[in-house]
Design a protein around this motif. Structure first.
Motif, short mmCIF file in Angstrom:
data_model
loop_
_atom_site.label_atom_id
_atom_site.label_comp_id
_atom_site.label_asym_id
_atom_site.label_seq_id
_atom_site.Cartn_x
_atom_site.Cartn_y
_atom_site.Cartn_z
N SER A 46 56.07 33.56 46.73
CA SER A 46 54.71 33.68 47.16
C SER A 46 54.63 33.67 48.52
N ALA A 48 51.97 32.83 51.76
CA ALA A 48 50.69 32.27 52.25
C ALA A 48 50.23 32.82 53.65
N PRO A 83 55.53 39.95 46.47
CA PRO A 83 55.37 38.60 46.13
C PRO A 83 53.80 38.41 45.50
N GLU A 84 53.49 37.27 45.23
CA GLU A 84 52.22 36.60 45.03
C GLU A 84 51.57 36.41 46.49
N GLN A 86 48.85 34.16 48.60
CA GLN A 86 47.90 33.07 48.58
C GLN A 86 46.95 33.11 50.01
N CYS A 128 46.81 38.21 43.89
CA CYS A 128 46.39 37.60 44.91
C CYS A 128 45.33 36.57 45.01
N PRO B 143 49.36 30.64 43.06
CA PRO B 143 50.77 31.26 42.86
C PRO B 143 51.61 30.38 41.66
N ARG B 144 52.59 31.06 41.27
CA ARG B 144 53.37 30.26 40.46
C ARG B 144 53.95 29.05 40.90
N SER B 146 52.81 26.28 41.93
CA SER B 146 52.41 25.48 43.17
C SER B 146 51.57 24.45 42.80
N GLU B 205 51.14 28.51 36.64
CA GLU B 205 50.76 27.67 37.92
C GLU B 205 51.30 26.33 38.25
#
Lengths: 282, 282
Positions: A46, A48, A83-84, A86, A128, B143-144, B146, B205
């Motif tokens: 993830s 950020a 990736p994810e 944030q 996202c 996000p995963r 988190s 999550e």
């Protein structure tokens, strides 16, 4: 900034700021590429991203959209799994987050989804996640080592407060040719304090190897009261002087002394290099 | 929910929801204690808490204030260094986040700071960072892995949409004694789909060992159209029927079919235990 979507809103009067974001795209690209190369061996699941001083309107998501687009392209080029994301949109608590959330964000998410489909095929989704973060960036806003990329455009010229010691500046609302030296010093010292605090906070919030792209309004001249940055404020002061009646003039102009500060590149570089929190990457 | 601070605002009409949060404090305490014991050997430097369906007004921060207070006390009791807190306040994009950010959050932060000083001494600061997260909790919001703690009170009875297949329910706006069985089934199946999606998303999550406290409006009776949950909607339907002229009646009442769903505890337990994402902790 003026909220909403009306004629006088920031959303409908921020073309200049949008152009600045476009102009700095190559710098953002370089920063994201550098971030990817630093994290290549241990690519996070993830990422950020924070945009500080995002304001409201289309611009609030414009920089982020550029950043995400660069990241998607880089992932594709390096065959890296996406990736994810944030995304944190920060501004002062009085910012119009409602308009971002209810009007601009849904359209942006729809556009992002279409962009993903056209680039990576119909089945690929882009996770996202968006948050609004109310607060001054002259203080901590995020947990330690929680951000990979920080972006801020046309925001850091706003000081945390009107500097003290502007008593002799009564006919002006910012630094001007007629400002006494102590006023120029007061503005510079306030900026110095604010910018150091900013770097210290961001240094704590960035992961090791994280990147930061800051765009500030600057001047080329050594003279802090040169026309290139102060003229607009002098004109505004003249207009205000003419508008306000004699009786209230001093009171109102004292109140109106601006929180803005525009500085020269060399002084900025000095402040960053003397900070222990961050360094300039060529 | 009605935004702002006016007479008809949610902020000034949510005492019941506040009482519910107070009633569930022992359950939150147990969840936080369990979370602390799970993470004891590897206590995180930053704890992420999400309140889903936070609404606006004082209640938006009330549950979080209770959670943080419990965590501070637990840290003190176990001589654990205080972590940094990252608090995510979630609701639909149309929620009045502006009022939370500009009116309630500053007061809350001030109160929190005073509370910290009185409990831990004048020099101890509580790093607590707030974000607003606009979006439906019937989809991914974070996000995963988190989040450490998820809280949601009086929100999960709101479905993601009015169920399909309510055509025979025209004189009602929710399940009622006169509703045909297919309407009852439509509501249950919509809830089943929504709640399963909710659990799946939160399961992704939450960190391993993370905890979730969900408070839902429920009924004791096996009969889904029993008075204990449906009566208020039947009364509202009668009032609407009387208010609306004959001509527009059907049209408007069809539009007004409610997104709410109130379920029986045994069915809820069945849905959670059949989910692969989460489990019930006694």
């Amino acid at each position: 900034m003026n909220g909403g979507m009306g004629e006088a809103s920031y959303a409908n009067n921020s073309l200049l700021q949008r152009k600045v974001i476009l102009m700095t795209k190559p710098i953002v690209e370089a920063a994201v590429t550098a971030l990817f190369s630093t994290t290549a061996t241990n690519f996070p699941a993830s990422l950020a991203i924070a945009d500080l001083g995002c304001s409201t309107g289309r611009n609030a998501l414009f920089a982020v959209s550029e950043i995400i687009s660069i990241m998607i392209d880089l992932c594709k080029a390096t065959k890296q799994e996406l990736p994810e994301f944030q995304v944190f949109l920060n501004d002062l608590p009085g910012n119009d987050f409602n308009t971002i959330f209810s009007s601009f964000l849904p359209r942006f998410q729809e556009k992002l989804s279409e962009q993903m489909k056209s680039k990576n095929g119909a089945g690929v989704m882009l996770p996202c996640f968006f948050s609004g973060v109310p607060g001054s960036f002259y203080g901590r806003l995020f947990p330690r080592e929680s951000l990979h990329l920080i972006h801020s455009s046309y925001s850091l010229m706003w000081l945390s407060q009107v500097p003290g010691g502007l008593e002799g500046n009564k006919s002006n609302i910012y630094m001007a040719r007629s400002s006494p030296p102590k006023v120029l010093r007061a503005y510079y010292e306030q900026f110095q304090r604010d910018f150091s605090t900013f770097l210290e906070c961001r240094g704590q919030e960035l992961v090791v190897g994280g990147r930061m792209v800051l765009t500030l309004l600057g001047r080329k001249s050594d003279d802090p009261s040169s026309k290139e940055c102060c003229y607009i404020w002098e004109l505004l002061a003249i207009a205000l002087n003419e508008m306000v009646s004699e009786v209230y003039q001093n009171l109102i102009l004292e109140y109106l002394n601006s929180r803005v500060h525009i500085r020269i590149k060399s002084k900025l570089i000095f402040l960053i290099t003397s900070s222990e929190s961050c360094s300039i990457v060529p």
